[in-house]
Design an enzyme around this catalytic site. Structure first.
Site, PDB file in Angstrom:
ATOM      1  N   ARG A  45     -10.319   8.843-131.678  1.00  0.00           N
ATOM      2  CA  ARG A  45      -9.905  10.141-132.243  1.00  0.00           C
ATOM      3  C   ARG A  45      -8.383  10.258-132.222  1.00  0.00           C
ATOM      4  O   ARG A  45      -7.783  10.723-133.163  1.00  0.00           O
ATOM      5  CB  ARG A  45     -10.537  11.276-131.430  1.00  0.00           C
ATOM      6  CG  ARG A  45     -11.846  11.756-132.034  1.00  0.00           C
ATOM      7  CD  ARG A  45     -12.173  13.121-131.516  1.00  0.00           C
ATOM      8  NE  ARG A  45     -12.260  13.079-130.058  1.00  0.00           N
ATOM      9  CZ  ARG A  45     -13.361  13.293-129.362  1.00  0.00           C
ATOM     10  NH1 ARG A  45     -14.464  13.567-130.000  1.00  0.00           N
ATOM     11  NH2 ARG A  45     -13.369  13.256-128.054  1.00  0.00           N
ATOM     12  N   LYS A 210     -31.143   7.376-117.118  1.00  0.00           N
ATOM     13  CA  LYS A 210     -31.110   5.990-116.626  1.00  0.00           C
ATOM     14  C   LYS A 210     -32.496   5.557-116.136  1.00  0.00           C
ATOM     15  O   LYS A 210     -32.912   4.417-116.346  1.00  0.00           O
ATOM     16  CB  LYS A 210     -30.079   5.868-115.500  1.00  0.00           C
ATOM     17  CG  LYS A 210     -28.641   6.130-115.986  1.00  0.00           C
ATOM     18  CD  LYS A 210     -27.691   6.330-114.814  1.00  0.00           C
ATOM     19  CE  LYS A 210     -26.272   6.648-115.275  1.00  0.00           C
ATOM     20  NZ  LYS A 210     -25.414   7.142-114.181  1.00  0.00           N
ATOM     21  N   GLY A 311     -16.746   3.937-113.584  1.00  0.00           N
ATOM     22  CA  GLY A 311     -15.361   3.463-113.487  1.00  0.00           C
ATOM     23  C   GLY A 311     -15.054   2.471-114.588  1.00  0.00           C
ATOM     24  O   GLY A 311     -15.957   1.839-115.146  1.00  0.00           O
TER      25      GLY A 311
HETATM   26  N1  HSE Z   1     -21.515  10.325-114.336  1.00  0.00           N
HETATM   27  C1  HSE Z   1     -22.151   9.114-113.974  1.00  0.00           C
HETATM   28  C2  HSE Z   1     -22.311   9.101-112.449  1.00  0.00           C
HETATM   29  C3  HSE Z   1     -21.337   7.897-114.331  1.00  0.00           C
HETATM   30  O1  HSE Z   1     -21.823  10.004-111.777  1.00  0.00           O
HETATM   31  O2  HSE Z   1     -22.940   8.194-111.957  1.00  0.00           O
HETATM   32  C4  HSE Z   1     -21.772   7.060-115.458  1.00  0.00           C
HETATM   33  O3  HSE Z   1     -23.117   6.997-115.730  1.00  0.00           O
END
Ligand code: HSE
Length: 444
Positions: A45, A210, A311
């Site tokens: 962007r 996840k 990270g």
């Molecule tokens: N926000 C996610 C966490 C990081 O705190 O694990 C990436 O999936």
């Protein structure tokens, strides 16, 4: 051989990390992949910022930087599209367009796959292209590779993971330093762990995305995010973290998926919620923003995967591992490649996700009571009548207005029996307010 050409959609934290690690380790990566991997194009962007980021450590001079991500997915010179913009709709459109154009896709987008994975994998299958997503689950921990390939001899029984670093950081700090939830959340945001909208982290949605992906690969079922049970940590009270500790447990936000047989029929549990775990377990000692996933399988037994779940460079590590895989396999007949969801598409099972009422687990129940004769007898009678066996009881000294907490740990039972018992307990005249219920997994 000429380098394979990748186009990055997004140069935020993970995009920048991917670019820099690819530059830094290009020779190692080329020796592994069999040919170079070159970022030829980047869509962002903020073009100025993108040029700065990729120019920062050198090597970005030849990269074309564009504002329109469709210019990348429609560019015939690009072989692999790396989707790092996150979100649902635009990401879905871009990924489907890239697939339609015959490009392979690498994505770190768990939300996209948990919700639209079935459609995306079907399109990729039809077109004979790969969609790789190691970075979507537990960042740098190669858990997708382990579940999909490393454990392919096994019948997987369960997967339980600390798969959100933000909530693990918050729970660790609350327990260690006695800090309150709000203060620690702010720290997590400042440290860059939290999602743009931290409700996804603290309410368990990110973990459920996840978990949905891991369940699909572990059991060979389609993505079924809508059927997952999701509870976050925003309602968790410091007092329960303390009582749990006194009883020998730590509270973690766990994503749990397992095969369960209910009344003779097999189903899958798919749930994210705060969970008591015995303090002695390795996974109970995973602290701060670290991630860990425990997999139980019939041949290998229990295996544990641990590392940084977020990270720039840890996530880049997973993105680049996918780029290497795609590079190695790009010229291979699609039928010889590892299937997207570990099982051949025609072999996906239609095991149902069980309603929460049917799951089996143990429970921590905290009941705030008037300290009167017969209260404990009432509680134990109600539990016994519901067929729930008690493992441990903790009763505190009476405090204000001669009221006190009674904490009961149960043995394994079914959620519906506990729901019924809690309704009866809350109806007792000696019980004040609501019963606090936290599920408990021994993970033995
Ligand atoms: N926000 C996610 C966490 C990081 O705190 O694990 C990436 O999936």
């Amino acid at each position: 051989m000429k380098p394979i050409k990748a186009g990055l959609l997004g140069v935020g934290t993970v995009g920048a990390g991917t670019f820099h690690v690819l530059q830094r380790n290009q020779e190692e990566i080329r020796r592994r992949a069999g040919r170079g991997i070159e970022v030829a194009m980047v869509a962002a962007r903020d073009l100025e910022r993108a040029r700065r980021v990729i120019g920062l450590k050198g090597g970005g001079e030849d990269v074309e930087v564009v504002g329109d991500p469709f210019a990348v997915v429609n560019n015939p010179d690009i072989d692999i599209v790396v989707e790092l913009i996150g979100g649902y709709e635009l990401a879905r459109e871009l990924v489907l367009q890239a697939i339609a154009n015959g490009k392979h896709v690498v994505t770190a987008n768990k939300a996209l796959l948990a919700l639209h994975g079935n459609e995306i994998f079907e399109a990729a299958q039809a077109k004979g292209v790969m969609v790789a997503f190691e970075a979507a689950v537990a960042g740098g921990v190669p858990i997708i590779k382990a579940l999909r390939e490393g454990l392919s001899a096994n019948r997987i029984e369960s997967v339980a993971g600390i798969i959100n670093g933000t909530t693990n950081f918050i729970l660790s700090e609350m327990r260690d330093k006695g800090l309150d939830f709000g203060t620690v959340l702010k720290q997590a945001q400042e440290l860059g762990y939290a999602e743009a909208d931290p409700t996804f982290d603290i309410e368990g949605v990110d973990a459920a995305h996840k978990l949905t992906i891991m369940a699909a690969i572990a059991f060979g079922i389609p993505m079924q995010f809508a059927s997952s049970h999701i509870e976050g940590i925003s309602q968790l009270q410091a007092v329960d973290i303390r009582y749990a500790e006194q009883l020998g447990y730590r509270i973690k936000l766990l994503g749990i998926t397992r095969r369960t047989v209910v009344d003779g029929a097999e189903g899958i549990e798919l749930r994210v919620h705060p969970t008591l775990i015995p303090s002695a377990r390795l996974i109970a000692n995973v602290e701060g923003a670290m991630n860990a996933v425990l997999v139980k399988a019939d041949a290998v037994g229990t295996t544990l995967y641990y590392g940084k779940g977020a990270g720039a460079e840890p996530t880049a590590s997973a993105v680049i591992a996918d780029l290497v895989d795609v590079t190695r396999l790009a010229t291979v007949d699609p039928y010889q490649r590892v299937p997207h969801l570990a099982f051949q598409p025609a072999e996906l099972a239609d095991l149902p996700i069980l309603p929460m009422e049917e799951i089996r687990t143990a429970y921590y129940l905290r009941v705030y009571v008037q300290d009167q004769l017969g209260v404990m007898a009432d509680l134990t009678r109600i539990l016994a009548e519901a067929g729930i066996s008690i493992d441990a009881v903790l009763q505190k000294e009476p405090g204000e207005k001669a009221r006190t907490d009674i904490v009961i740990i149960t043995h394994q039972t079914r959620e519906k029996f506990v729901n019924a018992a809690i309704a009866k307990i809350e109806a007792l005249s000696t019980v004040v307010g609501k019963v606090v219920r936290i599920r408990l997994e021994s993970l033995g």
